[in-house]
Design an enzyme around this catalytic site. Structure first.
Site, PDB file in Angstrom:
ATOM      1  N   ASP A 101      -1.750   5.436   8.443  1.00 43.13           N
ATOM      2  CA  ASP A 101      -1.635   4.327   7.492  1.00 43.13           C
ATOM      3  C   ASP A 101      -0.829   4.635   6.297  1.00 43.13           C
ATOM      4  O   ASP A 101      -1.092   5.891   5.766  1.00 43.13           O
ATOM      5  CB  ASP A 101      -2.957   3.489   7.339  1.00 43.13           C
ATOM      6  CG  ASP A 101      -2.376   1.879   7.030  1.00 43.13           C
ATOM      7  OD1 ASP A 101      -1.555   1.459   7.349  1.00 43.13           O
ATOM      8  OD2 ASP A 101      -3.511   1.268   6.639  1.00 43.13           O
ATOM      9  N   HIS A 109      -6.502  -9.609   3.588  1.00 35.58           N
ATOM     10  CA  HIS A 109      -5.565 -10.401   4.497  1.00 35.58           C
ATOM     11  C   HIS A 109      -6.057 -11.590   5.348  1.00 35.58           C
ATOM     12  O   HIS A 109      -5.271 -12.574   5.476  1.00 35.58           O
ATOM     13  CB  HIS A 109      -4.730  -9.331   5.303  1.00 35.58           C
ATOM     14  CG  HIS A 109      -3.874  -8.338   4.577  1.00 35.58           C
ATOM     15  ND1 HIS A 109      -2.655  -9.059   4.148  1.00 35.58           N
ATOM     16  CD2 HIS A 109      -4.101  -7.271   4.268  1.00 35.58           C
ATOM     17  CE1 HIS A 109      -2.078  -8.256   3.258  1.00 35.58           C
ATOM     18  NE2 HIS A 109      -2.665  -6.799   3.821  1.00 35.58           N
ATOM     19  N   ASP A 166      -8.953  -4.146   2.599  1.00 39.42           N
ATOM     20  CA  ASP A 166      -7.672  -4.876   2.488  1.00 39.42           C
ATOM     21  C   ASP A 166      -7.314  -5.797   3.608  1.00 39.42           C
ATOM     22  O   ASP A 166      -6.845  -6.826   3.670  1.00 39.42           O
ATOM     23  CB  ASP A 166      -6.385  -3.671   2.527  1.00 39.42           C
ATOM     24  CG  ASP A 166      -5.006  -4.306   2.653  1.00 39.42           C
ATOM     25  OD1 ASP A 166      -4.704  -5.013   1.585  1.00 39.42           O
ATOM     26  OD2 ASP A 166      -4.404  -4.042   3.629  1.00 39.42           O
ATOM     27  N   ASP A 223      -5.533   0.220  -4.728  1.00 36.68           N
ATOM     28  CA  ASP A 223      -4.128   0.221  -4.948  1.00 36.68           C
ATOM     29  C   ASP A 223      -3.405  -1.090  -5.438  1.00 36.68           C
ATOM     30  O   ASP A 223      -2.517  -1.450  -5.830  1.00 36.68           O
ATOM     31  CB  ASP A 223      -3.650   0.806  -3.793  1.00 36.68           C
ATOM     32  CG  ASP A 223      -3.944  -0.119  -2.517  1.00 36.68           C
ATOM     33  OD1 ASP A 223      -4.943  -0.517  -2.854  1.00 36.68           O
ATOM     34  OD2 ASP A 223      -3.554   0.091  -1.265  1.00 36.68           O
ATOM     35  N   SER A 227       0.922  -1.176  -0.053  1.00 34.31           N
ATOM     36  CA  SER A 227      -0.001   0.056   0.073  1.00 34.31           C
ATOM     37  C   SER A 227       0.859   1.235  -0.077  1.00 34.31           C
ATOM     38  O   SER A 227       0.582   2.226  -0.315  1.00 34.31           O
ATOM     39  CB  SER A 227      -0.904  -0.062   1.294  1.00 34.31           C
ATOM     40  OG  SER A 227      -1.756  -0.960   1.054  1.00 34.31           O
TER      41      SER A 227
HETATM   42 ZN   LIG Z   1      -3.295  -1.493   0.144  1.00 33.82          ZN
END
Ligand SMILES: [Zn+2]
Length: 469
Positions: free
Chosen positions: A137, A274, A270, A312, A86
């Site tokens: 982040d 994960h 995201d 992304d 990211s």
């Molecule tokens: Zn990302």
């Protein structure tokens, strides 16, 4: 790894003041104003690949708002890998330059790159960053910070403060407050108190957000000092949705005299990816789509706002369709995810904290009774040593849902697949077709009349005057 060339906040402040002096020269309207946007809303559904979009559509049973805006696709690779993270992905969208994974707002040699937020400020646009992830982040950070490692969040937050972004809404209060105030800053600075002292508003609940009436606005959400929960787990009275944050951003930035640049990140698709969490991903994408709907309604009313939505990268390697036993692989059961009430992340945490594995799993997934092999896998994972327990529980819980809906996952990380590119409003036709991720920032800069290269040159001049840390 090249030497980190971090930009100290006082230097940034001086830089932005110097850049402000250039505003008057750069503010001339583009020649063909009818075809160019005055405002840009860049929306990033972090980790959302094409299969996540399809899954959300199948689960909801109707088209997404996003579906009507599809114009192309984006190749996401970073400077050093086919599979971007990211930090490099966000940097590409913020600066128009590919960098190496883990790097934020700097080129592969660690030199700072001008961002869309910085260039927009030079032109006198108001700016905002909205995310369901932590504000520091990698994705929001890439628009206002320049660090060679995304984990340098104490530096990122100071750079974020130094940029005087008009509106910041996101998660994780702990980076903004010292330890005695419940945060984890070791420099004893209370950045919330400092924001208030400068005349800004600080909000921490949905009710306070709804009541906020002016900029600058800083909103830090999440129960306690934690991050904002996944949509499927969210406490709606204590944590705002992405749509609520987007609505407030548009309400406050909409009247900006020279226009605005707003980043809206669906930051936790995201995280669900994960965890290989199918219900979590679907709910997170649908929540993102509600924010898109709000942005679209604003853009239709305003007629001078460009919306661009692009992920992304993809996360999880989600595949729709899976052979399970002797059942036909040509059947899916997206409706099975409607029963899920809890993310696999939260379920695994409840089991680690002593909850009965089968009870937690049946309640959270909405499955009436686990199969014998599912119980066995869950109990084996729950009995694993501490270091492996959480990971094993996530896999076992994911499998309970994934097998029923008939989806597979190739990884717990990111993948290299192209992602959908969506656009609406003046200039949206420029986004048609297949693009590199770096094209997006260049196209937006061109349409808004922003000069990213000039900001980069000024940043590098400023950095050379900053003593090494
Ligand atoms: Zn990302």
């Amino acid at each position: 790894m090249p030497r980190t060339r971090r930009l100290a906040p006082p230097a940034l402040l001086a830089l932005m003041l110097a850049l402000g002096a250039a505003t008057a020269h750069a503010a001339a309207a583009p020649a063909d104003a009818t075809a160019r946007p005055r405002n840009v809303i860049l929306m990033i559904p972090d980790g959302c690949g094409p299969a996540a979009i399809t899954l959300a559509r199948l689960v909801s049973g109707h088209p997404l708002v996003l579906d009507s805006l599809l114009v192309g696709a984006v190749e996401t690779h970073s400077a050093d890998s086919d599979v971007t993270d990211s930090a490099a992905g966000g940097t590409a969208y913020a600066t128009g330059v590919k960098t190496r994974n883990r790097m934020v707002g700097v080129d592969p040699e660690g030199r700072p790159l001008g961002t869309l937020v910085e260039a927009a400020q030079v032109r006198g646009l108001e700016t905002g960053l909205v995310t369901t992830a932590d504000l520091t982040d990698a994705t929001p950070a890439a628009f206002v910070a320049h660090v060679a490692q995304r984990t340098l969040q104490d530096s990122i937050v100071l750079q974020m403060v130094g940029h005087h972004v008009d509106l910041l809404l996101g998660g994780d209060r702990s980076r903004w407050q010292p330890i005695p105030a419940g945060g984890r800053r070791r420099d004893d600075r209370d950045l919330l108190a400092e924001h208030r002292a400068r005349g800004g508003t600080v909000v921490t609940t949905p009710a306070e957000l709804a009541a906020a009436r002016r900029l600058p606005l800083l909103g830090l959400f999440g129960i306690g000092t934690d991050q904002i929960a996944l949509e499927i787990d969210r406490d709606t009275l204590r944590e705002p949705s992405l749509a609520q944050m987007t609505a407030k951003a548009l309400e406050l930035l909409g009247p900006s005299p020279r226009g605005f640049f707003l980043l809206v990140e669906g930051g936790r698709i995201d995280d669900a990816g994960h965890d290989d969490d199918p219900a979590g991903v679907a709910r997170e994408v649908l929540a993102y789509d509600r924010a898109v709907a709000l942005a679209l309604a604003f853009a239709r009313r305003d007629s001078r706002t460009l919306i661009v939505s692009v992920a992304d990268h993809e996360t999880g390697g989600l595949g729709l369709g899976r052979r399970v036993g002797r059942a036909s692989p040509y059947v899916m059961h997206p409706e099975s995810l409607l029963a899920a009430r809890t993310s696999v992340w939260r379920m695994s945490g409840e089991i680690v904290d002593g909850g009965d594995p089968v009870t937690v799993a049946e309640r959270g997934t909405g499955v009436d009774r686990l199969e014998d092999d599912e119980r066995a896998a869950l109990l084996t994972a729950a009995a694993a040593p501490d270091s492996a327990r959480r990971h094993g529980l996530l896999r076992a819980l994911s499998e309970i849902e994934s097998r029923r809906v008939r989806v597979g996952w190739s990884t717990g990380g990111h993948t290299a697949v192209d992602v959908g590119l969506y656009a609406f409003g003046p200039g949206s036709e420029r986004f048609r077709g297949l693009h590199e991720n770096t094209d997006v920032a260049r196209l937006i800069a061109g349409l808004l009349g922003l000069d990213l290269d000039a900001v980069t040159a000024r940043l590098r001049g400023a950095v050379e005057r900053v003593p090494p840390r």
